[in-house]
Write a protein that holds these residues in place. Sequence first.
Motif, short mmCIF file in Angstrom:
data_model
loop_
_atom_site.label_atom_id
_atom_site.label_comp_id
_atom_site.label_asym_id
_atom_site.label_seq_id
_atom_site.Cartn_x
_atom_site.Cartn_y
_atom_site.Cartn_z
N ARG A 83 -19.38 -9.77 0.35
CA ARG A 83 -20.76 -9.80 1.10
C ARG A 83 -20.60 -9.27 2.41
O ARG A 83 -21.29 -8.49 2.86
N GLY A 84 -19.55 -9.66 3.24
CA GLY A 84 -19.20 -9.44 4.71
C GLY A 84 -19.02 -7.96 4.68
O GLY A 84 -19.56 -7.07 5.82
N ALA A 144 -24.41 -8.76 13.48
CA ALA A 144 -23.90 -7.97 12.36
C ALA A 144 -22.26 -8.12 12.62
O ALA A 144 -21.30 -8.23 11.86
N TYR A 145 -22.02 -7.78 13.97
CA TYR A 145 -20.32 -7.81 14.44
C TYR A 145 -19.72 -9.17 14.28
O TYR A 145 -18.58 -9.26 13.77
N GLU A 146 -20.50 -10.14 14.52
CA GLU A 146 -19.97 -11.41 14.62
C GLU A 146 -19.80 -12.04 13.09
O GLU A 146 -18.84 -12.90 12.69
N ALA A 147 -20.58 -11.75 12.17
CA ALA A 147 -20.60 -12.17 10.92
C ALA A 147 -19.45 -11.29 10.20
O ALA A 147 -18.70 -12.06 9.41
N ALA A 148 -19.20 -10.14 10.55
CA ALA A 148 -18.09 -9.42 9.80
C ALA A 148 -16.80 -10.10 10.62
O ALA A 148 -15.79 -10.07 9.67
N ARG A 149 -16.87 -10.22 11.71
CA ARG A 149 -15.65 -10.99 12.41
C ARG A 149 -15.16 -12.50 11.75
O ARG A 149 -13.95 -12.66 11.78
N ALA A 150 -16.28 -12.79 11.32
CA ALA A 150 -15.99 -14.21 10.62
C ALA A 150 -15.21 -14.09 9.32
O ALA A 150 -14.57 -14.96 9.04
N GLU A 180 -9.11 -8.30 13.04
CA GLU A 180 -9.57 -7.28 13.81
C GLU A 180 -9.04 -5.92 13.12
O GLU A 180 -10.00 -4.85 13.04
N ARG A 181 -7.95 -5.84 12.67
CA ARG A 181 -7.26 -4.59 12.03
C ARG A 181 -8.22 -4.37 10.75
O ARG A 181 -8.60 -2.97 10.43
N GLU A 182 -8.44 -5.45 10.02
CA GLU A 182 -9.32 -5.15 8.72
C GLU A 182 -10.93 -4.52 9.01
O GLU A 182 -11.22 -3.78 8.30
N LEU A 183 -11.41 -5.21 10.09
CA LEU A 183 -12.62 -4.60 10.56
C LEU A 183 -12.37 -3.02 11.10
O LEU A 183 -13.55 -2.36 10.56
N VAL A 184 -11.54 -2.80 11.78
CA VAL A 184 -11.48 -1.37 12.18
C VAL A 184 -11.30 -0.56 10.85
O VAL A 184 -11.78 0.29 10.87
N ASP A 185 -10.41 -0.97 10.16
CA ASP A 185 -10.16 -0.05 8.90
C ASP A 185 -11.50 0.11 7.94
O ASP A 185 -11.83 0.86 7.50
N LEU A 186 -12.16 -1.20 7.88
CA LEU A 186 -13.37 -1.01 7.16
C LEU A 186 -14.29 -0.03 7.81
O LEU A 186 -15.22 0.70 7.20
N THR A 187 -14.47 -0.14 9.30
CA THR A 187 -15.29 1.00 9.74
C THR A 187 -14.71 2.23 9.68
O THR A 187 -15.68 3.56 9.68
#
Length: 151
Positions: free
Chosen positions: A87-88, A108-114, A118-125
């Motif tokens: 979902r995230g 949206a950023y805060e929900a994704a960071r939850a 950091e690395r996963e979020l960069v890779d997801l982006t």
Amino acid sequence: MSKRLDYNQIAPAGVKALGGVYGYITQSSLPATLIDLVYLRISQINNCAYCLDMHTRDLLKKGQKIEKIALVQAWAEAGNLFDERERGALAWAETVTRVADTGVPDAAYEAARAVFDERELVDLTIATGLMNAYNRMAISFRNTPQAALEN
């Protein structure tokens, strides 16, 4: 609809560069099925028939149930069918894909960071940007979905 041109033949170095980014994502710590769900959702948003066909097939090959694939578009209303990280990822991919409309808000950023480090979020982006690029290539040059070739 007929194919306009074959960008693989015309700009192989550019396509290879995109493939390098794809390779990077496949080597990331993000689960392959999660990435394929994200690729499918982005392709739904962009109405890319070629990529919708490809990512649906990829998910089926990986054992994903058709019921879950069918509900990717309505993931937010699908209850517990999608886990917290899925979902995230889908929410993040949607807001980044629609950046011109969303501006990718802090919430949206805060929900994704939850749910992602950091690395996963960069890779997801990066994965989100890549799929948007692939969608634009396939749509612009009218790649034919495999399903249409089988008929």
